[in-house]
Design a protein around this motif. Structure first.
Motif, PDB file in Angstrom:
ATOM      1  N   VAL A 195      64.028  24.291 101.201  1.00  0.00           N
ATOM      2  CA  VAL A 195      63.923  24.403 102.660  1.00  0.00           C
ATOM      3  C   VAL A 195      65.158  23.784 103.303  1.00  0.00           C
ATOM      4  CG1 VAL A 195      62.572  23.802 104.702  1.00  0.00           C
ATOM      5  CG2 VAL A 195      61.413  24.329 102.536  1.00  0.00           C
ATOM      6  N   ARG A 196      65.829  24.582 104.113  1.00  0.00           N
ATOM      7  CA  ARG A 196      66.973  24.151 104.900  1.00  0.00           C
ATOM      8  C   ARG A 196      66.594  24.209 106.386  1.00  0.00           C
ATOM      9  NH1 ARG A 196      70.839  21.419 102.905  1.00  0.00           N
ATOM     10  NH2 ARG A 196      72.497  22.481 104.073  1.00  0.00           N
ATOM     11  N   ARG A 209      74.196  30.239 109.528  1.00  0.00           N
ATOM     12  CA  ARG A 209      73.026  29.358 109.562  1.00  0.00           C
ATOM     13  C   ARG A 209      73.255  28.035 108.846  1.00  0.00           C
ATOM     14  NH1 ARG A 209      68.007  31.577 110.904  1.00  0.00           N
ATOM     15  NH2 ARG A 209      68.115  33.804 111.392  1.00  0.00           N
ATOM     16  N   ASP A 210      74.015  28.062 107.748  1.00  0.00           N
ATOM     17  CA  ASP A 210      74.158  26.859 106.939  1.00  0.00           C
ATOM     18  C   ASP A 210      75.632  26.506 106.814  1.00  0.00           C
ATOM     19  OD1 ASP A 210      74.113  24.889 104.799  1.00  0.00           O
ATOM     20  OD2 ASP A 210      72.083  25.608 104.395  1.00  0.00           O
ATOM     21  N   PRO A 211      76.034  25.335 107.298  1.00  0.00           N
ATOM     22  CA  PRO A 211      77.448  24.946 107.248  1.00  0.00           C
ATOM     23  C   PRO A 211      77.988  24.786 105.832  1.00  0.00           C
ATOM     24  CG  PRO A 211      76.078  23.082 107.900  1.00  0.00           C
ATOM     25  CD  PRO A 211      75.193  24.290 107.924  1.00  0.00           C
ATOM     26  N   LEU A 212      77.097  24.649 104.847  1.00  0.00           N
ATOM     27  CA  LEU A 212      77.547  24.480 103.469  1.00  0.00           C
ATOM     28  C   LEU A 212      77.869  25.803 102.784  1.00  0.00           C
ATOM     29  CD1 LEU A 212      75.089  21.689 102.242  1.00  0.00           C
ATOM     30  CD2 LEU A 212      77.449  21.428 103.013  1.00  0.00           C
ATOM     31  N   VAL A 213      77.518  26.925 103.432  1.00  0.00           N
ATOM     32  CA  VAL A 213      77.766  28.245 102.851  1.00  0.00           C
ATOM     33  C   VAL A 213      78.625  29.048 103.826  1.00  0.00           C
ATOM     34  CG1 VAL A 213      76.757  30.352 101.926  1.00  0.00           C
ATOM     35  CG2 VAL A 213      75.541  28.180 101.677  1.00  0.00           C
ATOM     36  N   PRO A 214      79.868  29.385 103.455  1.00  0.00           N
ATOM     37  CA  PRO A 214      80.737  30.137 104.369  1.00  0.00           C
ATOM     38  C   PRO A 214      80.165  31.523 104.661  1.00  0.00           C
ATOM     39  CG  PRO A 214      81.711  30.020 102.178  1.00  0.00           C
ATOM     40  CD  PRO A 214      80.540  29.082 102.180  1.00  0.00           C
ATOM     41  N   ALA A 215      80.295  31.954 105.908  1.00  0.00           N
ATOM     42  CA  ALA A 215      79.729  33.239 106.335  1.00  0.00           C
ATOM     43  C   ALA A 215      80.563  34.409 105.818  1.00  0.00           C
ATOM     44  CB  ALA A 215      79.640  33.276 107.852  1.00  0.00           C
ATOM     45  N   PHE A 216      79.933  35.576 105.759  1.00  0.00           N
ATOM     46  CA  PHE A 216      80.602  36.821 105.388  1.00  0.00           C
ATOM     47  C   PHE A 216      80.219  37.875 106.416  1.00  0.00           C
ATOM     48  CE2 PHE A 216      80.327  40.896 102.944  1.00  0.00           C
ATOM     49  CZ  PHE A 216      81.695  41.074 102.740  1.00  0.00           C
ATOM     50  N   GLN A 265      78.556  37.837  98.280  1.00  0.00           N
ATOM     51  CA  GLN A 265      78.587  38.573  99.544  1.00  0.00           C
ATOM     52  C   GLN A 265      77.194  38.716 100.139  1.00  0.00           C
ATOM     53  OE1 GLN A 265      80.629  42.320  99.511  1.00  0.00           O
ATOM     54  NE2 GLN A 265      82.578  41.450  98.820  1.00  0.00           N
ATOM     55  N   ALA A 266      76.224  39.021  99.293  1.00  0.00           N
ATOM     56  CA  ALA A 266      74.858  39.230  99.780  1.00  0.00           C
ATOM     57  C   ALA A 266      74.303  37.971 100.444  1.00  0.00           C
ATOM     58  CB  ALA A 266      73.957  39.665  98.626  1.00  0.00           C
ATOM     59  N   VAL A 267      74.460  36.831  99.783  1.00  0.00           N
ATOM     60  CA  VAL A 267      73.921  35.575 100.313  1.00  0.00           C
ATOM     61  C   VAL A 267      74.654  35.159 101.582  1.00  0.00           C
ATOM     62  CG1 VAL A 267      73.653  33.100  99.833  1.00  0.00           C
ATOM     63  CG2 VAL A 267      73.075  34.773  98.070  1.00  0.00           C
ATOM     64  N   ARG A 268      75.977  35.233 101.554  1.00  0.00           N
ATOM     65  CA  ARG A 268      76.767  34.803 102.707  1.00  0.00           C
ATOM     66  C   ARG A 268      76.533  35.704 103.916  1.00  0.00           C
ATOM     67  NH1 ARG A 268      82.319  35.315 100.262  1.00  0.00           N
ATOM     68  NH2 ARG A 268      83.011  34.893 102.390  1.00  0.00           N
ATOM     69  N   TRP A 269      76.305  36.988 103.686  1.00  0.00           N
ATOM     70  CA  TRP A 269      76.010  37.912 104.784  1.00  0.00           C
ATOM     71  C   TRP A 269      74.654  37.605 105.405  1.00  0.00           C
ATOM     72  CZ3 TRP A 269      72.274  41.950 105.149  1.00  0.00           C
ATOM     73  CH2 TRP A 269      72.438  42.803 106.242  1.00  0.00           C
ATOM     74  N   LEU A 270      73.664  37.373 104.547  1.00  0.00           N
ATOM     75  CA  LEU A 270      72.317  37.086 105.046  1.00  0.00           C
ATOM     76  C   LEU A 270      72.274  35.793 105.858  1.00  0.00           C
ATOM     77  CD1 LEU A 270      69.933  38.008 102.080  1.00  0.00           C
ATOM     78  CD2 LEU A 270      69.912  38.992 104.373  1.00  0.00           C
ATOM     79  N   GLY A 281      75.277  26.152  95.755  1.00  0.00           N
ATOM     80  CA  GLY A 281      75.954  24.911  95.411  1.00  0.00           C
ATOM     81  C   GLY A 281      75.010  23.731  95.235  1.00  0.00           C
ATOM     82  N   PRO A 282      75.480  22.673  94.563  1.00  0.00           N
ATOM     83  CA  PRO A 282      74.630  21.520  94.226  1.00  0.00           C
ATOM     84  C   PRO A 282      74.112  20.746  95.434  1.00  0.00           C
ATOM     85  CG  PRO A 282      76.935  21.074  93.716  1.00  0.00           C
ATOM     86  CD  PRO A 282      76.846  22.529  94.037  1.00  0.00           C
ATOM     87  N   GLU A 283      74.845  20.767  96.552  1.00  0.00           N
ATOM     88  CA  GLU A 283      74.375  20.028  97.727  1.00  0.00           C
ATOM     89  C   GLU A 283      73.098  20.632  98.293  1.00  0.00           C
ATOM     90  OE1 GLU A 283      77.299  18.337 100.618  1.00  0.00           O
ATOM     91  OE2 GLU A 283      78.695  19.662  99.566  1.00  0.00           O
ATOM     92  N   ILE A 284      72.914  21.920  98.105  1.00  0.00           N
ATOM     93  CA  ILE A 284      71.703  22.593  98.574  1.00  0.00           C
ATOM     94  C   ILE A 284      70.650  22.635  97.481  1.00  0.00           C
ATOM     95  CG2 ILE A 284      70.749  24.811  99.324  1.00  0.00           C
ATOM     96  CD1 ILE A 284      73.323  25.352 100.811  1.00  0.00           C
ATOM     97  N   VAL A 285      71.064  22.966  96.284  1.00  0.00           N
ATOM     98  CA  VAL A 285      70.123  23.185  95.184  1.00  0.00           C
ATOM     99  C   VAL A 285      69.645  21.872  94.570  1.00  0.00           C
ATOM    100  CG1 VAL A 285      69.875  24.180  92.877  1.00  0.00           C
ATOM    101  CG2 VAL A 285      71.063  25.457  94.675  1.00  0.00           C
ATOM    102  N   GLY A 286      70.543  20.878  94.450  1.00  0.00           N
ATOM    103  CA  GLY A 286      70.191  19.635  93.780  1.00  0.00           C
ATOM    104  C   GLY A 286      70.324  19.759  92.276  1.00  0.00           C
TER     105      GLY A 286
END
Length: 580
Positions: free
Chosen positions: A371-372, A530-537, A521-526, A573-578
């Motif tokens: 959960v983010r 929303r999340d500063p730790l994942v660059p947008a596409f 691409q799929a994750v970053r587009w979706l 990435g590890p900061e989100i996933v742990g």
């Protein structure tokens, strides 16, 4: 003269340091992964193996034993490992995770071998629940690699085992060197001819839920699959199974009867005395997996303690053998009775230590929620019809509960991929009731054009073109199930192999689906921004639909493949996933 000598010593020392650094670099974790990836079977060879499975499968165990001995692991040493061996179609990884956690909380040093890995290959071999550190993985890897190279076959050849075989024999080497108290050993595919099945003296065997999967390798009927899965049974070793369809249970019971071993069906978790244990893994299907783990761990403890007592007596000069009737798991095999009825195993009071083990079990990528602030990731590597049904039930309940607490709008998206000989219709149909607003399909590749040979996620067993074709077929089935028809904005037959290919269909103001060439691409587009730790596409020709971009929360279910789940985790990435 002294100055000259000092200069010579200094140069030699510097050279030695450089040489040592070079050797260390050649023996690094990254180099180990690169060499390991060279052992992968490519897609064309793998297809030939599948077509000739009947002729080749029976050679697997003798070949595996030979490779293991060449790697420096003697079968006599392997017999010393105290092993719980688990096969099945669905739930074997979770059951193994429960067993490992229970026995670790009991104070034992555990070894755990599983497959596949999610992000890093070292996850497959764990000590006390933790993946091998990179330096230890490299050390043990090159122990086996060097032995295999130096101990060639009789004709002088130094052939190497395939990827899974190498990791299996390496895990045995690790567990022996680390002197673990117990090994939790998960079967790869099947059981009878699986590489893990070279073990001769497990302490207990378990079979999880059986279903149709890997049919090109294991056969096209539930009976043939059950025969393979029960192939891990060994004479004198108690076995347990979760409840199975009647035809599958008959096969399992017959195999137990042939070996004259005690086979029991595990009771439901609700039948154990006292309060229902809390589980660290979500999903109703985990209740039976937990019960199977309780029976396996209880049996392992009882048989191990008995063996220790016998050893003590033997060392004192007197050998005694307990009567089988003193061991509850050694009742007369039920397969001798009419209709091969299999008795239900006895329940027992679940100790606080066992309860703690169940509650603190962690098994990433299976019924896992991250959960983010504005998005929730629902991760489940379900890839069989039965597991997809369980996944749909879990996701709908969990996501609906979350939605009720959300004040704004919620968008629900499926991120999906499947590979191999699986039927997308049977896997997608169970999750249609989850009310997705959008579906995204993509290969398991992390990047558009993966070229690296030293990545933990490198996969030569499938081609990129075939993966993209599967995505197009998955999308076609999805749209057919939705009743929306199929009208792609590009020609799949011509464009599906383009590196920048994106297919969108449906209506701009309603649910539609998209194909991306890679997970990143799929994750970053979706996610957009929303999340500063994942660059947008943001591709110019494919803006996010309003019902996604304007939603206060995005719920994303990732499923159909554990490889997809792992690649998504790598992108996040590890900061989100742990920790995994």
């Amino acid at each position: 003269m002294v100055t000259i000598l000092k200069s010579m010593v200094s140069r030699r020392f510097t050279s030695a340091v450089h040489l040592s650094a070079e050797i260390m670099q050649q023996r690094s974790y990254e180099e180990a992964v690169k060499k390991l990836n060279s052992l992968q079977t490519n897609a064309q060879v793998l297809e030939q193996i599948r077509r000739s499975r009947g002729r080749l499968a029976q050679n697997n165990l003798p070949e595996m034993r030979a490779f293991t001995e060449r790697a420096g692991v003697k079968m006599e040493d392997l017999d010393k490992l105290s092993i719980i061996h688990i096969s099945g179609t669905k739930g074997k990884g979770s059951t193994c995770a429960f067993c490992e956690s229970i026995l670790r909380h009991k104070g034992f040093k555990t070894g755990f071998y599983s497959s596949p890995h999610l992000m890093e290959v070292r996850e497959r071999i764990r000590i006390n629940g933790k993946p091998l550190p990179k330096d230890k993985f490299a050390e043990y890897f090159f122990d086996c690699w060097d032995n295999l190279l130096n101990n060639g076959d009789e004709d002088g050849k130094s052939s190497m085992p395939a990827y899974f075989r190498f990791l299996t024999l390496m895990s045995f080497h690790v567990f022996l060197q680390e002197k673990v108290d117990v090994v939790i050993l998960e079967v790869g595919i099947g059981g009878a001819y699986d590489s893990t099945n070279i073990i001769r003296k497990p302490v207990a065997c378990g079979v999880t839920s059986l279903g149709m999967d890997h049919i090109s390798t294991l056969g096209g009927t539930l009976e043939s699959i059950a025969w393979q899965k029960a192939g891990i049974f060994k004479p004198g070793v108690p076995a347990f199974s979760v409840p199975q369809p009647e035809n599958a249970m008959n096969v399992v019971a017959n195999r137990a009867k042939e070996l004259k071993i005690p086979l029991h069906v595990v009771p439901s978790l609700e039948q154990y005395p006292g309060k229902l244990p809390d589980l660290g893994l979500e999903g109703e299907h985990q209740l039976l997996n937990a019960s199977l783990a309780l029976q396996l761990c209880s049996t392992w403890l009882r048989r191990t303690q008995r063996k220790e007592k016998e050893t003590e007596v033997e060392e004192n000069g007197t050998i005694t053998t307990e009567s089988p009737s003193e061991d509850p798991s050694a009742d007369e095999p039920s397969a001798k009775k009419a209709k091969l009825e299999v008795p239900v195993a006895q329940t027992f009071e679940v100790s606080e230590v066992f309860r703690s083990g169940l509650k603190n079990t962690r098994w990433c990528g299976r019924n896992q929620v991250i959960v983010r602030p504005q998005v929730s990731f629902y991760l489940d590597g379900a890839h069989t019809p039965k597991s997809m049904e369980a996944c749909a039930k879990w996701f709908k309940k969990r996501a609906d509960e979350e939605k009720e607490k959300e004040s704004g709008s919620v968008a629900r998206v499926l991120l999906f991929n499947l590979t191999g000989d699986r039927d997308p219709n049977r896997l997608l149909k169970p999750i249609m009731r989850c009310n997705f607003d959008h579906a995204v399909f993509c290969p398991n590749a992390i990047n558009e054009n993966p070229k690296s040979t030293d990545s933990d996620l490198t996969n030569f067993t499938v081609t990129r073109d075939s993966q993209l074709r599967w995505c197009v077929e998955n999308q076609r089935v999805w749209m057919a199930l939705r009743g929306a028809g199929f009208q792609a904005h590009a020609n799949p037959s011509q464009d599906c192999t383009d590196s920048d290919h994106v297919i969108k269909n449906g209506h701009d103001d309603g649910p539609y689906s998209t194909i991306f060439p890679c997970v990143s691409q799929a994750v970053r587009w979706l996610l957009g921004s929303r999340d500063p730790l994942v660059p947008a596409f943001f591709p110019d020709d494919l803006p996010l639909p309003d019902f996604i971009s304007k939603a206060s929360r995005l719920q994303i279910l990732i499923g159909g493949s554990l490889h997809l789940v792992g690649t998504v985790m790598k992108v996040l990435g590890p900061e989100i996933v742990g920790d995994v």
